[in-house]
Scaffold this motif. Structure first.
Motif, mmCIF file in Angstrom:
data_model
loop_
_atom_site.group_PDB
_atom_site.id
_atom_site.type_symbol
_atom_site.label_atom_id
_atom_site.label_comp_id
_atom_site.label_asym_id
_atom_site.label_seq_id
_atom_site.Cartn_x
_atom_site.Cartn_y
_atom_site.Cartn_z
ATOM 1 N N PRO A 108 0.816 -1.216 0.000
ATOM 2 C CA PRO A 108 0.000 0.000 0.000
ATOM 3 C C PRO A 108 0.850 1.268 0.000
ATOM 4 C CG PRO A 108 0.144 -0.863 2.209
ATOM 5 C CD PRO A 108 0.905 -1.814 1.328
ATOM 6 N N LEU A 109 0.222 2.357 -0.390
ATOM 7 C CA LEU A 109 0.874 3.667 -0.387
ATOM 8 C C LEU A 109 0.158 4.566 0.618
ATOM 9 C CD1 LEU A 109 2.827 5.808 -1.614
ATOM 10 C CD2 LEU A 109 1.010 6.298 -3.273
ATOM 11 N N PRO A 110 0.820 4.912 1.729
ATOM 12 C CA PRO A 110 0.210 5.874 2.644
ATOM 13 C C PRO A 110 0.282 7.276 2.051
ATOM 14 C CG PRO A 110 2.202 4.871 3.606
ATOM 15 C CD PRO A 110 2.079 4.391 2.199
ATOM 16 N N VAL A 111 -0.774 8.054 2.225
ATOM 17 C CA VAL A 111 -0.821 9.437 1.742
ATOM 18 C C VAL A 111 -1.222 10.306 2.923
ATOM 19 C CG1 VAL A 111 -1.912 11.056 0.142
ATOM 20 C CG2 VAL A 111 -1.470 8.702 -0.583
ATOM 21 N N ASN A 112 -0.329 11.245 3.269
ATOM 22 C CA ASN A 112 -0.602 12.161 4.377
ATOM 23 C C ASN A 112 0.089 13.491 4.085
ATOM 24 O OD1 ASN A 112 2.166 11.789 5.165
ATOM 25 N ND2 ASN A 112 1.554 9.884 6.156
ATOM 26 N N LEU A 113 0.119 14.363 5.061
ATOM 27 C CA LEU A 113 0.672 15.701 4.819
ATOM 28 C C LEU A 113 2.168 15.698 4.513
ATOM 29 C CD1 LEU A 113 -1.321 17.798 7.432
ATOM 30 C CD2 LEU A 113 -1.699 17.591 4.972
ATOM 31 N N THR A 114 2.863 14.581 4.759
ATOM 32 C CA THR A 114 4.294 14.544 4.458
ATOM 33 C C THR A 114 4.592 14.285 2.986
ATOM 34 O OG1 THR A 114 4.507 12.182 4.960
ATOM 35 C CG2 THR A 114 4.839 13.733 6.787
ATOM 36 N N ASN A 115 3.655 13.648 2.259
ATOM 37 C CA ASN A 115 3.923 13.344 0.848
ATOM 38 C C ASN A 115 2.816 13.811 -0.094
ATOM 39 O OD1 ASN A 115 1.958 11.431 1.472
ATOM 40 N ND2 ASN A 115 3.075 9.706 0.590
ATOM 41 N N LEU A 116 1.863 14.561 0.426
ATOM 42 C CA LEU A 116 0.743 15.043 -0.370
ATOM 43 C C LEU A 116 1.033 16.463 -0.851
ATOM 44 C CD1 LEU A 116 -2.164 14.539 -1.365
ATOM 45 C CD2 LEU A 116 -2.962 15.417 0.832
ATOM 46 N N ALA A 117 1.000 16.644 -2.178
ATOM 47 C CA ALA A 117 1.259 17.967 -2.747
ATOM 48 C C ALA A 117 -0.024 18.697 -3.110
ATOM 49 C CB ALA A 117 2.156 17.844 -3.977
ATOM 50 N N GLY A 118 -1.111 17.961 -3.377
ATOM 51 C CA GLY A 118 -2.369 18.609 -3.734
ATOM 52 C C GLY A 118 -3.443 17.595 -4.049
ATOM 53 N N ILE A 119 -4.675 18.074 -4.022
ATOM 54 C CA ILE A 119 -5.831 17.236 -4.339
ATOM 55 C C ILE A 119 -6.770 18.051 -5.216
ATOM 56 C CG2 ILE A 119 -7.823 15.986 -3.433
ATOM 57 C CD1 ILE A 119 -6.386 15.692 -0.802
ATOM 58 N N ALA A 120 -7.278 17.419 -6.258
ATOM 59 C CA ALA A 120 -8.323 18.029 -7.073
ATOM 60 C C ALA A 120 -9.491 17.053 -7.108
ATOM 61 C CB ALA A 120 -7.810 18.309 -8.487
ATOM 62 N N ALA A 121 -10.671 17.552 -6.800
ATOM 63 C CA ALA A 121 -11.864 16.704 -6.765
ATOM 64 C C ALA A 121 -12.922 17.284 -7.685
ATOM 65 C CB ALA A 121 -12.398 16.608 -5.335
ATOM 66 N N ALA A 122 -13.573 16.396 -8.442
ATOM 67 C CA ALA A 122 -14.691 16.794 -9.304
ATOM 68 C C ALA A 122 -15.645 15.614 -9.384
ATOM 69 C CB ALA A 122 -14.189 17.184 -10.690
ATOM 70 N N GLY A 123 -16.800 15.765 -8.764
ATOM 71 C CA GLY A 123 -17.759 14.665 -8.730
ATOM 72 C C GLY A 123 -17.171 13.487 -7.989
ATOM 73 N N SER A 124 -17.222 12.298 -8.603
ATOM 74 C CA SER A 124 -16.682 11.101 -7.960
ATOM 75 C C SER A 124 -15.192 10.934 -8.224
ATOM 76 C CB SER A 124 -17.430 9.852 -8.454
ATOM 77 O OG SER A 124 -17.178 9.632 -9.831
ATOM 78 N N ARG A 125 -14.627 11.796 -9.065
ATOM 79 C CA ARG A 125 -13.213 11.668 -9.432
ATOM 80 C C ARG A 125 -12.328 12.501 -8.516
ATOM 81 N NH1 ARG A 125 -12.749 8.378 -13.301
ATOM 82 N NH2 ARG A 125 -10.635 8.900 -13.855
ATOM 83 N N LEU A 126 -11.171 11.946 -8.210
ATOM 84 C CA LEU A 126 -10.213 12.578 -7.310
ATOM 85 C C LEU A 126 -8.822 12.378 -7.887
ATOM 86 C CD1 LEU A 126 -10.015 13.832 -4.375
ATOM 87 C CD2 LEU A 126 -9.527 11.509 -3.619
ATOM 88 N N GLU A 127 -8.070 13.450 -7.986
ATOM 89 C CA GLU A 127 -6.679 13.333 -8.411
ATOM 90 C C GLU A 127 -5.790 13.771 -7.259
ATOM 91 O OE1 GLU A 127 -3.513 14.914 -11.743
ATOM 92 O OE2 GLU A 127 -5.658 15.048 -12.184
ATOM 93 N N ILE A 128 -4.886 12.894 -6.885
ATOM 94 C CA ILE A 128 -3.985 13.131 -5.767
ATOM 95 C C ILE A 128 -2.599 13.378 -6.333
ATOM 96 C CG2 ILE A 128 -2.962 12.127 -3.691
ATOM 97 C CD1 ILE A 128 -5.516 10.316 -3.592
ATOM 98 N N ALA A 129 -2.032 14.551 -6.054
ATOM 99 C CA ALA A 129 -0.670 14.879 -6.478
ATOM 100 C C ALA A 129 0.265 14.581 -5.314
ATOM 101 C CB ALA A 129 -0.571 16.344 -6.882
ATOM 102 N N LEU A 130 1.282 13.784 -5.586
ATOM 103 C CA LEU A 130 2.264 13.438 -4.559
ATOM 104 C C LEU A 130 3.465 14.366 -4.651
ATOM 105 C CD1 LEU A 130 2.073 9.567 -5.047
ATOM 106 C CD2 LEU A 130 0.973 10.937 -3.257
ATOM 107 N N SER A 131 4.197 14.477 -3.570
ATOM 108 C CA SER A 131 5.354 15.373 -3.530
ATOM 109 C C SER A 131 6.457 14.933 -4.487
ATOM 110 C CB SER A 131 5.896 15.468 -2.104
ATOM 111 O OG SER A 131 6.264 14.186 -1.629
ATOM 112 N N THR A 132 6.396 13.700 -4.981
ATOM 113 C CA THR A 132 7.380 13.198 -5.938
ATOM 114 C C THR A 132 7.069 13.624 -7.367
ATOM 115 O OG1 THR A 132 6.104 11.174 -6.237
ATOM 116 C CG2 THR A 132 7.847 11.147 -4.549
ATOM 117 N N GLY A 133 5.918 14.287 -7.560
ATOM 118 C CA GLY A 133 5.508 14.696 -8.899
ATOM 119 C C GLY A 133 4.559 13.710 -9.558
ATOM 120 N N ARG A 134 4.337 12.592 -8.940
ATOM 121 C CA ARG A 134 3.402 11.611 -9.490
ATOM 122 C C ARG A 134 1.975 11.946 -9.091
ATOM 123 N NH1 ARG A 134 6.629 6.001 -9.119
ATOM 124 N NH2 ARG A 134 8.206 6.561 -10.649
ATOM 125 N N HIS A 135 1.031 11.438 -9.868
ATOM 126 C CA HIS A 135 -0.394 11.672 -9.617
ATOM 127 C C HIS A 135 -1.124 10.336 -9.604
ATOM 128 C CE1 HIS A 135 -0.377 16.103 -10.572
ATOM 129 N NE2 HIS A 135 0.826 15.713 -10.951
#
Length: 194
Positions: A108-135
């Motif tokens: 699993p991949l934990p996501v918290n304030l240490t590796n989370l760069a941003g979140i975009a939400a629209a309806g049921s879709r969610l895009e999580i930007a990680l501090s490594t540049g991956r989404h």
């Protein structure tokens, strides 16, 4: 009525098989609320590279996953993204009983304030930007439907309350990110509500 009972039984068996994958993969699994999300596949640069670190390999696997279990908790505030093999879960659900309990672990991949760069939400879709540049892209539907699963038939996972609670969790997480960003001299957080 019998058809409805069969569908409810199939849903319960599939969810038990999926949940067993999460439980086998995540320490302290009991402290998380769990729901199913369709993975969005690769977004941006997720290519695996020769010699990549174990953390990079986990991020690559999660970014590419078609099916994810999302565990989330408010204290400490974090989510865990756990890839799931739907075909394998269906096979264990169909076999039932002990087969469900013998789920293989996933990384699993934990996501918290240490590796989370941003979140975009629209309806049921969610895009999580990680501090490594991956989404990581998720589709968290209130009632995802799986037609014609072998041995289970048509299965709909009813997770309306969990999906609504997860939406509230994401809003809280975005507020926490914005608050922490306001108290530091860092740049803007790339998040939008929806």
């Amino acid at each position: 009525m019998d058809g409805q009972l069969e569908r409810l039984e199939s849903e319960a068996r599939l969810m038990a098989a999926l949940r067993a994958t999460f439980d086998a993969s995540v320490m302290n699994f009991g402290s998380y609320n769990i729901l199913y999300a369709a993975g969005g596949g690769a977004v941006g640069d997720v290519g695996g590279r020769a010699g990549e670190s174990a953390d990079d390999a986990v991020q690559t696997q999660v970014c590419r996953a078609a099916h994810l279990l999302v565990g989330y908790r408010r204290e400490p505030r974090e989510m865990v993204l756990c890839p799931a093999d739907l075909d394998e879960a269906v096979e264990r659900a169909r076999d039932g009983g002990d087969a469900v309990e013998q789920a293989p672990a996933s990384v699993p991949l934990p996501v918290n304030l240490t590796n989370l760069a941003g979140i975009a939400a629209a309806g049921s879709r969610l895009e999580i930007a990680l501090s490594t540049g991956r989404h990581v892209e998720l589709d968290v539907r209130r009632a995802p439907r799986f037609p014609r699963l072998p041995g289970l038939g048509d299965v709909t996972i009813r997770q309306e309350r969990d999906a609504a609670d997860f939406e509230a969790f994401v809003d809280e997480l975005m507020d926490t990110m914005e608050s922490s960003q306001d108290t530091t001299s860092g740049g803007a957080v790339g998040s939008t509500g929806g």
